[in-house]
Design a protein around this motif. Sequence first.
Motif, PDB file in Angstrom:
ATOM      1  N   ARG A 117      -0.140 126.716  13.563  1.00 12.40           N
ATOM      2  CA  ARG A 117      -0.744 126.750  12.228  1.00 12.40           C
ATOM      3  C   ARG A 117      -1.524 125.471  11.885  1.00 12.40           C
ATOM      4  O   ARG A 117      -2.152 125.397  10.838  1.00 12.40           O
ATOM      5  CB  ARG A 117       0.327 126.999  11.170  1.00 12.40           C
ATOM      6  CG  ARG A 117       0.923 128.405  11.204  1.00 12.40           C
ATOM      7  CD  ARG A 117       1.879 128.634  10.043  1.00 12.40           C
ATOM      8  NE  ARG A 117       2.341 130.019   9.992  1.00 12.40           N
ATOM      9  CZ  ARG A 117       3.380 130.472  10.682  1.00 12.40           C
ATOM     10  NH1 ARG A 117       4.058 129.643  11.470  1.00 12.40           N
ATOM     11  NH2 ARG A 117       3.742 131.743  10.586  1.00 12.40           N
ATOM     12  N   SER A 118      -1.489 124.519  12.761  1.00 10.76           N
ATOM     13  CA  SER A 118      -2.184 123.266  12.483  1.00 10.76           C
ATOM     14  C   SER A 118      -3.642 123.358  12.941  1.00 10.76           C
ATOM     15  O   SER A 118      -3.911 123.712  14.096  1.00 10.76           O
ATOM     16  CB  SER A 118      -1.512 122.098  13.212  1.00 10.76           C
ATOM     17  OG  SER A 118      -2.315 120.933  13.131  1.00 10.76           O
ATOM     18  N   PRO A 119      -4.600 123.043  12.069  1.00  8.96           N
ATOM     19  CA  PRO A 119      -6.009 123.054  12.489  1.00  8.96           C
ATOM     20  C   PRO A 119      -6.291 122.031  13.585  1.00  8.96           C
ATOM     21  O   PRO A 119      -7.259 122.195  14.334  1.00  8.96           O
ATOM     22  CB  PRO A 119      -6.763 122.717  11.197  1.00  8.96           C
ATOM     23  CG  PRO A 119      -5.766 122.075  10.293  1.00  8.96           C
ATOM     24  CD  PRO A 119      -4.454 122.677  10.640  1.00  8.96           C
ATOM     25  N   LEU A 120      -5.448 121.007  13.696  1.00 11.05           N
ATOM     26  CA  LEU A 120      -5.658 120.009  14.737  1.00 11.05           C
ATOM     27  C   LEU A 120      -5.129 120.450  16.100  1.00 11.05           C
ATOM     28  O   LEU A 120      -5.270 119.733  17.091  1.00 11.05           O
ATOM     29  CB  LEU A 120      -4.989 118.684  14.341  1.00 11.05           C
ATOM     30  CG  LEU A 120      -5.599 117.965  13.134  1.00 11.05           C
ATOM     31  CD1 LEU A 120      -4.865 116.657  12.865  1.00 11.05           C
ATOM     32  CD2 LEU A 120      -7.083 117.700  13.364  1.00 11.05           C
ATOM     33  N   SER A 121      -4.542 121.645  16.145  1.00 14.08           N
ATOM     34  CA  SER A 121      -4.120 122.216  17.428  1.00 14.08           C
ATOM     35  C   SER A 121      -5.198 123.134  18.006  1.00 14.08           C
ATOM     36  O   SER A 121      -5.187 123.419  19.216  1.00 14.08           O
ATOM     37  CB  SER A 121      -2.829 123.022  17.264  1.00 14.08           C
ATOM     38  OG  SER A 121      -1.775 122.217  16.789  1.00 14.08           O
ATOM     39  N   ALA A 122      -6.115 123.585  17.169  1.00 17.18           N
ATOM     40  CA  ALA A 122      -7.079 124.608  17.591  1.00 17.18           C
ATOM     41  C   ALA A 122      -7.922 124.161  18.779  1.00 17.18           C
ATOM     42  O   ALA A 122      -8.147 124.925  19.737  1.00 17.18           O
ATOM     43  CB  ALA A 122      -7.983 124.988  16.410  1.00 17.18           C
ATOM     44  N   GLY A 123      -8.410 122.928  18.735  1.00 12.35           N
ATOM     45  CA  GLY A 123      -9.253 122.451  19.825  1.00 12.35           C
ATOM     46  C   GLY A 123      -8.507 122.342  21.134  1.00 12.35           C
ATOM     47  O   GLY A 123      -9.019 122.719  22.198  1.00 12.35           O
ATOM     48  N   CYS A 124      -7.285 121.847  21.082  1.00 10.36           N
ATOM     49  CA  CYS A 124      -6.480 121.718  22.299  1.00 10.36           C
ATOM     50  C   CYS A 124      -6.124 123.082  22.878  1.00 10.36           C
ATOM     51  O   CYS A 124      -6.179 123.297  24.097  1.00 10.36           O
ATOM     52  CB  CYS A 124      -5.209 120.921  22.003  1.00 10.36           C
ATOM     53  SG  CYS A 124      -5.507 119.192  21.595  1.00 10.36           S
TER      54      CYS A 124
END
Length: 368
Positions: free
Chosen positions: A263-270
């Motif tokens: 749910r974290s937007p900072l996980s999307a790229g990874c």
Amino acid sequence: MKFPVEELLATLALLKVPGLGARRRYCLVDCFGGASAVFAAPRDKIETILGPGHCALPFLQKGLDGIDVGSEINWIEKPGHHFIPLHHPLFPPLLKQIPDPPVGLFARGDLSRLFKPQVAIVGSRRGTPGGQDVARTLAAGLVERGFSVISGLASGIDGAAHWGAIDHNGSTVAVTAAGADRIYPAAHRRLADKISSCGALLTEYSLGIPPRREHFPARNRLISGLALGVVVVEAASRSGSLITARLGGEQGREVFAVPGPIRSPLSAGCHQLIKQGAKLVEGIEDIVDELPRFKTPPASRDPIQEQEPGSVVADEVLVGSIDFTPTPLEVIVDRSGLTDQQLSSILLGMELRGLIAATTGGGYQRIK
């Protein structure tokens, strides 16, 4: 090995010619065989690369006399400051392999750290406390295994990676997107000073150049180009860190990504990188096991910078080795006990300061 002062000065001048980006500067140097040859080239030959009427043509045609590099020379002469043209023996070998290497690098710190195997750790400027802790932990694990950690001096993940290396007495390199005399962000001035004492600060931008939006993707190609692999810790779906990862893949580097909460937007790229084939990282061994094997260099000696170019110690080592008459390079090597590689930087600094002069046949003689 002696490096021509004329080529160093021409490279400094080429970096100040307006209207030229990194790719065009490299194309010019590559086509004509050096920066000094670019300034001596006929207009029509230059136009085959830049196009007719390019805004850089008048500056190139004026030659070196039309471009003042005095400030750059003064900067280089300061202790711990260096400039490494593309064809200099101290230019990082991995960086030469990328499609558009810089024609020169300004450096502050220890050049020998550029020859250690490096791993890039990059990520969001707004990294979470947890993400920054992961970056510090991975950096610590890498330096404990003999790697140097390279990143971009940015807030968030980059800064955490640098500190992780520093706090564990390791080596770290920062590549910046502004001139050699500028620190960005300004809040990282203390970090920059720490990096220069245990690693190196690098930039391809001349003095006085502010950080600009277009500089950051260009900077990212150097981060990935200097590294064996790129590790991404926390990145949004549209992130500069993904550019670094993409460039790393195009350059043949290993690409790694640390997964995070869905749910974290900072996980999307990874997560996007992992779907595309990046190695999923749960611990330090996931990185190390994928990288080329290497021999850890001994930590007790500093092979390139035992005598720092421009220092009183370095000058004293050589002053008794060079006569007021032409002295062959092999004689200087025998007398000083230094290697060709060490002598290259020290002699260049002494020549720029007017202490010695190059002579016919590759030797030197004292002037002062």
